[in-house]
Design a protein around this motif. Structure first.
Motif, PDB file in Angstrom:
ATOM      1  N   SER A 395      22.697 -48.350 -11.979  1.00 56.86           N
ATOM      2  CA  SER A 395      23.470 -49.204 -11.047  1.00 56.86           C
ATOM      3  C   SER A 395      20.929 -50.059 -10.517  1.00 56.86           C
ATOM      4  CB  SER A 395      23.851 -48.532 -10.239  1.00 56.86           C
ATOM      5  OG  SER A 395      24.578 -48.470 -10.615  1.00 56.86           O
ATOM      6  N   LEU A 396      20.741 -49.379 -10.506  1.00 56.96           N
ATOM      7  CA  LEU A 396      19.324 -49.886  -9.812  1.00 56.96           C
ATOM      8  C   LEU A 396      18.763 -50.731 -10.807  1.00 56.96           C
ATOM      9  CD1 LEU A 396      17.108 -46.979  -8.896  1.00 56.96           C
ATOM     10  CD2 LEU A 396      18.073 -48.917  -7.465  1.00 56.96           C
ATOM     11  N   GLN A 397      18.943 -50.733 -12.507  1.00 53.37           N
ATOM     12  CA  GLN A 397      18.603 -51.280 -13.371  1.00 53.37           C
ATOM     13  C   GLN A 397      19.163 -53.091 -13.500  1.00 53.37           C
ATOM     14  OE1 GLN A 397      15.646 -51.299 -15.377  1.00 53.37           O
ATOM     15  NE2 GLN A 397      15.375 -49.701 -14.434  1.00 53.37           N
ATOM     16  N   MET A 398      20.499 -52.384 -13.222  1.00 56.15           N
ATOM     17  CA  MET A 398      21.468 -53.763 -13.619  1.00 56.15           C
ATOM     18  C   MET A 398      21.208 -55.342 -12.166  1.00 56.15           C
ATOM     19  SD  MET A 398      23.515 -53.644 -15.878  1.00 56.15           S
ATOM     20  CE  MET A 398      24.570 -54.860 -15.718  1.00 56.15           C
ATOM     21  N   ASN A 399      20.516 -54.427 -11.137  1.00 57.53           N
ATOM     22  CA  ASN A 399      20.625 -54.858  -9.400  1.00 57.53           C
ATOM     23  C   ASN A 399      19.485 -55.671  -9.988  1.00 57.53           C
ATOM     24  OD1 ASN A 399      22.766 -54.397  -8.749  1.00 57.53           O
ATOM     25  ND2 ASN A 399      21.663 -52.485  -7.384  1.00 57.53           N
ATOM     26  N   ASN A 400      18.560 -55.802 -10.645  1.00 57.03           N
ATOM     27  CA  ASN A 400      17.443 -56.024 -11.067  1.00 57.03           C
ATOM     28  C   ASN A 400      17.713 -57.844 -11.181  1.00 57.03           C
ATOM     29  OD1 ASN A 400      15.496 -54.306 -10.102  1.00 57.03           O
ATOM     30  ND2 ASN A 400      15.560 -52.876 -12.306  1.00 57.03           N
ATOM     31  N   PRO A 403      16.693 -57.018 -15.814  1.00 60.98           N
ATOM     32  CA  PRO A 403      16.643 -55.688 -16.070  1.00 60.98           C
ATOM     33  C   PRO A 403      16.375 -55.573 -17.753  1.00 60.98           C
ATOM     34  CG  PRO A 403      19.535 -56.804 -16.628  1.00 60.98           C
ATOM     35  CD  PRO A 403      18.364 -57.804 -15.944  1.00 60.98           C
TER      36      PRO A 403
END
Length: 529
Positions: A395-400, A403
């Motif tokens: 989720s954190l990577q997809m929020n970048n 990514p």
């Protein structure tokens, strides 16, 4: 029937000198009573004075009016002519006739007027006289009705007395034939022929082990020992009175041989070839037992022709009774413990089966399924934590805004691997593999087997306690035979009782004779009516 004439005492004074100067008295009497005078009777004056004195003496006797009338009728019967009632008494006494005799109706009717003269009166019989030897003295054959009636009554009385004597003689002869003679025969048998029998008396009772009732609690504990052991005492008495006890006594000490001896009288002797029924009848006659329910005592009386043999028979029978009581108590103990023992064996078998089932389940699966489940659950928790962590990184990577594709692909690949592992571990808990059950079902089966084993342990423990209590109660039901009166040989014979038996025979024969006599009398009356 003629009545006995009344005899009245009287006195006659014939001495005129006793009463001097009676001329005026006699004159007054002659005038008052119309007495006889020399003019009427043709008698001398001296005779008239004597008659007056006699009448005065008769008056002094104070005769009743009835007696005076009777004297006048008697004087008329003899043809006398008295001038007064007192003169009638004087004239009759002068003829030596009782003036007060009663005349029968037949004599009065037979009298006629012409037969009352003095000449006929002179010919009548007077008082007993001297009869010449050559005279005819036979009495007349004709009897008066009163005499005939008296003779008939006398004949009837003699006939009745004769009949009574004859009936009394017949009664005495029948009593002698049917009562006295048989009684004498019976008395002679008991006194001279019957063999004397010696009796040995003994007494024993049956007691329980705890001295109380048959049961430890309930109503049995409230009952006295004699009531609690009453059934055992009755059973023992029945056994001693049975043919089995007689046969056993015959085998041990020779009951038949003793009563078959030739010196015993024929009525009490037992035939050597007699059957068991005849021997048992003799056994029942000479072995008598009685049970007293209030005291719980069994009294035994054994009679034989030898006192030592009688005592030996009594000791043997008491030994048989003791063996019988032991057998009865043993059966009761076994019956009381039998059910508890069977329950214990069944509890042991059920526990054994539960233990075998648990062992079989443990052998067919892992040894500790619960531990395995716990480890799987810990592994699932660990996988779930890793999966949550990878999903969070993704989720954190997809929020970048830009990514890292390689990182995202790596995270996605890890997440798929973790989810597959999580699913595999969960399926290990709930899904069964080929040929095996799931861990959940195995765990449940093992838990049920363990519960069955625990229940079997409880049942086994209860069965053990029940058996122990049953053994305690069974030990309380043990019976003991205690001899209160030991059998000792007697010195004097007890039977036969000559007087009592003879009196009883007399009563029996008298009763039989009375019944037969009454029956015959009733039948005779019914036939004659």
């Amino acid at each position: 029937m003629t009545m006995k004439p009344r005899v009245r005492k009287f006195r006659i004074r014939r001495d005129a000198s006793v009463r001097p100067s009676r001329d005026h008295v006699s004159g007054n009497v002659s005038e008052r009573d119309g007495g006889t005078s020399a003019r009427d009777t043709g008698a001398a004056p001296g005779q008239d004075r004597q008659a007056a004195d006699e009448i005065e003496d008769i008056r002094a006797e104070e005769l009743s009016a009835r007696e005076l009338r009777l004297a006048r009728r008697t004087a008329q019967k003899y043809g006398l002519s008295p001038v007064s009632d007192h003169d009638a008494v004087r004239l009759l006494r002068a003829r030596d006739v009782d003036p007060f005799q009663r005349a029968t109706i037949v004599e009065l009717v037979a009298k006629t007027g012409g037969s009352r003269d003095s000449s006929q009166a002179e010919g009548r019989p007077k008082l007993p006289q001297i009869v010449p030897d050559g005279a005819r003295t036979l009495p007349s054959t004709e009897l008066s009705p009163a005499d005939r009636r008296a003779r008939d009554v006398s004949e009837i009385q003699r006939d009745i007395a004769k009949r009574r004597r004859r009936k009394l003689a017949l009664l005495v002869s029948r009593l002698m034939a049917f009562v006295i003679l048989p009684t004498v025969v019976v008395g002679y048998y008991y006194a001279a022929i019957a063999t004397p029998m010696y009796t040995t008396k003994s007494a024993f009772l049956i007691l329980s082990a705890d001295g109380g009732g048959a049961g430890g609690g309930g109503l049995g504990g409230l009952l006295p020992s004699q009531f609690a052991t009453g059934q055992d005492a009755i059973a023992t008495q029945e056994y001693l009175e049975s043919k089995d006890a007689m046969l056993r006594l015959d085998d041990d000490v020779g009951f038949r041989a003793h009563f078959s001896q030739p010196w015993i009288d024929p009525l009490q002797r037992l035939d050597p070839d007699a059957s068991n029924e005849d021997a048992y009848a003799l056994y029942s006659k000479y072995v008598k037992l009685g049970y007293d329910p209030t005291e719980g005592v069994i009294r035994m009386e054994v009679s034989t022709a030898d006192p030592q043999v009688s005592a030996e028979f009594s000791r043997r029978l008491i030994a048989y009774a003791e063996e019988r009581v032991d057998a009865l108590s043993q059966e009761k103990r076994q019956d009381a413990v039998k059910t508890a023992t069977e329950s214990l064996e069944q509890a042991k078998q059920e526990r054994r089966e539960a233990q075998q089932q648990l062992v079989a389940l443990q052998e067919s699966s892992i040894l500790d399924p619960e531990g395995e489940i716990a480890s799987i659950r810990s592994l699932v928790n660990s996988v779930e934590l890793q999966l949550q962590e990878k999903e969070l990184n993704l989720s954190l990577q997809m929020n970048n805004p830009r990514p890292n594709d390689a990182r995202v692909d790596a995270l996605k690949s890890e997440i798929e691997v973790l989810r597959a592992e999580l699913q595999r571990q969960k399926s290990r808990l709930t899904e069964a593999t080929e040929g095996e059950r799931s861990l959940a079902s195995k765990t449940a089966a093992i838990q049920m087997a363990q519960a069955d084993l625990a229940t079997a342990d409880l049942v086994l423990q209860s069965a053990l306690e029940t058996r122990r209590q049953s053994q305690i109660e069974a030990n309380k039901q043990v019976r003991y035979l205690t001899v209160s009166v030991r059998p000792l040989p007697s010195q004097d014979p007890s039977y036969p009782k000559v007087f009592e038996n003879t009196l009883l025979a007399l009563l029996i024969f008298s009763g039989i004779y009375l019944m037969i006599s009454l029956t015959a009398s009733i039948l005779r009356e019914q036939v004659s009516s």
